[in-house]
Design a protein around this motif. Structure first.
Motif, short mmCIF file in Angstrom:
data_model
loop_
_atom_site.label_atom_id
_atom_site.label_comp_id
_atom_site.label_asym_id
_atom_site.label_seq_id
_atom_site.Cartn_x
_atom_site.Cartn_y
_atom_site.Cartn_z
N ALA A 97 1.90 -2.96 20.25
CA ALA A 97 3.19 -2.54 19.73
C ALA A 97 3.24 -2.77 18.22
O ALA A 97 2.49 -3.59 17.68
N ILE A 98 4.12 -2.04 17.57
CA ILE A 98 4.48 -2.27 16.16
C ILE A 98 5.98 -2.50 16.13
O ILE A 98 6.75 -1.66 16.62
N VAL A 99 6.39 -3.63 15.60
CA VAL A 99 7.82 -3.94 15.49
C VAL A 99 8.16 -4.05 14.01
O VAL A 99 7.72 -4.98 13.33
N ASP A 100 8.91 -3.09 13.51
CA ASP A 100 9.39 -3.14 12.13
C ASP A 100 10.82 -3.64 12.12
O ASP A 100 11.35 -4.04 13.16
N ARG A 101 11.46 -3.59 10.98
CA ARG A 101 12.81 -4.13 10.87
C ARG A 101 13.84 -3.15 11.44
O ARG A 101 13.65 -1.94 11.37
N PRO A 102 14.94 -3.66 11.98
CA PRO A 102 16.02 -2.76 12.40
C PRO A 102 16.48 -1.93 11.21
O PRO A 102 16.63 -2.44 10.10
N GLY A 103 16.67 -0.66 11.44
CA GLY A 103 17.09 0.23 10.36
C GLY A 103 15.95 0.96 9.70
O GLY A 103 16.17 1.97 9.02
N PHE A 163 8.80 0.11 17.40
CA PHE A 163 10.16 -0.32 17.71
C PHE A 163 10.89 -0.72 16.44
O PHE A 163 10.34 -1.45 15.60
N PRO A 164 12.15 -0.30 16.27
CA PRO A 164 12.96 -0.73 15.13
C PRO A 164 13.67 -2.05 15.46
O PRO A 164 14.81 -2.07 15.90
N GLY A 165 12.97 -3.15 15.28
CA GLY A 165 13.47 -4.43 15.71
C GLY A 165 12.95 -4.78 17.09
O GLY A 165 12.33 -3.96 17.77
N ALA A 166 13.18 -6.01 17.50
CA ALA A 166 12.67 -6.48 18.79
C ALA A 166 13.25 -5.66 19.93
O ALA A 166 14.47 -5.52 20.05
N PRO A 167 12.40 -5.10 20.79
CA PRO A 167 12.91 -4.30 21.91
C PRO A 167 13.38 -5.18 23.06
O PRO A 167 12.97 -6.34 23.17
N ASP A 168 14.23 -4.63 23.91
CA ASP A 168 14.48 -5.32 25.17
C ASP A 168 13.40 -4.90 26.16
O ASP A 168 12.59 -4.00 25.89
N LEU A 169 13.37 -5.53 27.32
CA LEU A 169 12.30 -5.30 28.27
C LEU A 169 12.31 -3.88 28.81
O LEU A 169 11.25 -3.25 28.99
N SER A 170 13.49 -3.33 29.04
CA SER A 170 13.59 -1.98 29.57
C SER A 170 13.00 -0.97 28.60
O SER A 170 12.29 -0.03 28.99
N LEU A 171 13.28 -1.14 27.32
CA LEU A 171 12.74 -0.24 26.29
C LEU A 171 11.22 -0.38 26.20
O LEU A 171 10.50 0.62 26.04
N LEU A 172 10.72 -1.59 26.32
CA LEU A 172 9.27 -1.79 26.31
C LEU A 172 8.62 -1.06 27.49
O LEU A 172 7.59 -0.38 27.31
N VAL A 173 9.21 -1.17 28.66
CA VAL A 173 8.69 -0.47 29.84
C VAL A 173 8.68 1.04 29.59
O VAL A 173 7.70 1.74 29.88
N HIS A 174 9.77 1.55 29.03
CA HIS A 174 9.90 2.99 28.77
C HIS A 174 8.77 3.49 27.87
O HIS A 174 8.09 4.47 28.19
N GLU A 175 8.56 2.81 26.75
CA GLU A 175 7.56 3.29 25.78
C GLU A 175 6.13 3.09 26.29
O GLU A 175 5.25 3.91 25.99
N LEU A 176 5.88 2.04 27.03
CA LEU A 176 4.54 1.87 27.59
C LEU A 176 4.27 2.89 28.69
O LEU A 176 3.13 3.36 28.85
N ALA A 177 5.29 3.26 29.47
CA ALA A 177 5.10 4.31 30.48
C ALA A 177 4.71 5.63 29.83
O ALA A 177 3.99 6.44 30.42
N HIS A 178 5.20 5.86 28.62
CA HIS A 178 4.83 7.07 27.90
C HIS A 178 3.33 7.17 27.62
O HIS A 178 2.82 8.27 27.38
N GLN A 179 2.63 6.06 27.65
CA GLN A 179 1.19 6.14 27.39
C GLN A 179 0.52 7.00 28.46
O GLN A 179 -0.46 7.69 28.18
#
Length: 482
Positions: free
Chosen positions: A293-299, A313-329
């Protein structure tokens, strides 16, 4: 991709205004009888994206960037491609930036500019089936582009560097290419930045060296990648390395986190191996040679994006968002849509992955989420609940709406109706088989429905998927429950 708010997705879409001014340089011409490759692939929503007449197989990009020295980018792109017809000339997508020189197979070529189109005329024509290499030297300040829905992509300046995001065509703001998801390629990216900054991209880090106050990072993506999921993040990052065990033998995990987000993101990013192992159990073997993952600053951006190998991710993701983006792989990055009309194959699958994760980890079942959406109890406001039925997921009304709620939520509902029709065991075999059948390739909605129907004939005799397609995938309005 995911959304910046829980209701309305912040898409990464693009409308490009074609400029009228032409810039040209001298050179030779093409062979008699050869044709010009088309300047677009007639995508239903972005007809000028991509280029016809050739198939790109590899990009070698060498970039130099200094965010404090006028934020100018200098680049050389070497694009290896195969002609799919006799060509007198061909096009590349490139928005902004100044072209300094173009060569084909080492020989200076003519070129001209018109908006996002860079038309290249080699000294001699190219034969159908011929492999050729185009070298473009360019420089300038990369542009931030605005999509039809108002979200921003392309080259996004940040407080300590820059972030490049490409859905659907932002990558043409920082390198020339065939920027349509139907033409995937391998990538080698070499980026030089001021010492103290890092350059993070897709694939594997193959080299890092510092000289005279400048650090060069080399990244390699061996698996085919659509340009819209290519990324480059330049700035100060804390790097974390680990591995995923289990089904993937020591799959490398490379995570880059802005220092301001380190503590807030530590716990959720630490679950990447767990999420990948769970996803492999549902979707099949992980399709790439690394994750992270790459986590940059919010905004820094208004949305998360499923950039290949390591989502942004724009800032730390929650777990659901992490699942969503990894499923996209699996669904989006490995199995990539043939056109932007097929976005639901990305977002419906990734959204349903969120439902499956909750179902497997003590949350609501997928059926309960489906029921809440159908009854209008899923979102906090009535307008958002009604928006699910605005249009069928396979027929968004415009480019500005290909990432609206029907593509996400109703797309996931389509998959749940398929699951109901064929049964659990067959359904999970189906989605694993779909990911395997089109691994590292492209597919459209017709491919999926044909695959599902053929699979159902063998694995779930008697299952009728026609109402799913007619009512839920293509039908207008809110379908009746059978």
């Amino acid at each position: 991709m995911s959304r910046s708010a829980p209701v309305v997705p912040a898409a990464a879409l693009l409308t490009v205004a074609l400029a009228l001014t032409l810039t040209s340089c001298t050179g030779g011409g093409g062979e008699a009888g050869a044709a010009r490759g088309s300047a677009g692939l007639r995508d239903p929503y972005f007809p000028r994206l991509g280029n016809g007449g050739y198939d790109a197989s590899h990009y070698a990009l060498t970039l130099d960037y200094d965010p404090e020295a006028d934020a100018s980018l200098r680049g050389t792109a070497v694009i290896t491609a195969r002609a799919t017809r006799d060509l007198a000339s061909f096009n590349l997508d490139l928005k902004g930036l100044d072209v300094e020189a173009v060569a084909v197979d080492g020989v200076t070529a003519r070129w001209k500019r018109a908006g996002q189109e860079l038309t290249v005329t080699p000294e001699r024509g190219l034969d159908d089936g011929e492999t050729f290499r185009t070298t473009v030297r360019y420089s300038g300040t990369p542009e931030t582009l605005t999509d039809p829905d108002g979200s921003r992509e392309g080259w996004l300046p940040t407080a300590d560097g820059a972030l490049a995001l490409g859905e659907p065509a932002g990558s043409m703001a920082w390198f020339p290419g065939n920027h349509h998801p139907s033409d995937k390629a391998a990538y080698d990216l070499t980026v030089t930045v001021p010492e103290g900054l890092r350059a993070v991209s897709n694939g594997e880090l193959t080299g890092e060296s510092t000289r005279d106050g400048r650090t060069t990072f080399s990244w390699r993506t061996a698996e085919p990648m659509a340009s819209y999921v290519a990324t480059l993040a330049i700035g100060e990052f804390e790097i974390r390395r680990s591995t995923v065990g289990g089904r993937s033998t020591r799959l490398p995990v490379y995570v880059a986190v802005d220092p301001s987000q380190v503590e807030e993101s530590r716990a959720v990013l630490g679950r990447i191996p767990e999420v990948v192992r769970w996803a492999e159990g549902n979707f099949g073997p992980y399709p790439f040679s690394s994750t992270g993952a790459i986590v940059d600053r919010p905004g820094d951006s208004a949305y998360a994006l499923e950039t290949q190998n390591r989502p942004v991710f724009p800032g730390a993701p929650d777990l659901s968002l992490l699942v969503h983006e990894l499923a996209h792989q699996w669904y989006g990055d490995s199995v990539t849509p043939k056109s932007w009309r097929d976005m639901w194959l990305n977002e419906g699958f990734a959204t349903y992955a969120e439902w499956l994760w909750e179902e497997d980890h003590g949350g609501d079942s997928a059926q309960e989420v489906f029921d809440a959406l159908y009854e209008g109890d899923h979102f906090a406001d009535a307008a958002s609940n009604e928006a699910v039925w605005d249009f069928p997921p396979a027929r968004p009304p415009s480019a500005a709406r290909i990432s609206d709620s029907p593509v996400y939520e109703r797309g996931a509902m389509v998959l749940h109706k398929v699951r109901e029709a064929v049964g659990d065991d067959a359904f999970f075999e189906l989605i694993r088989g779909w990911a395997a059948a089109h691994r590292h390739g492209n597919a459209d909605t017709a491919d999926f429905t044909a695959y599902a129907e053929k699979f159902a004939e063998e694995a779930a005799p008697g299952a009728d998927l026609t109402p799913v397609w007619d009512d839920w995938l293509y039908g207008d309005g809110k379908p009746p429950l059978a």
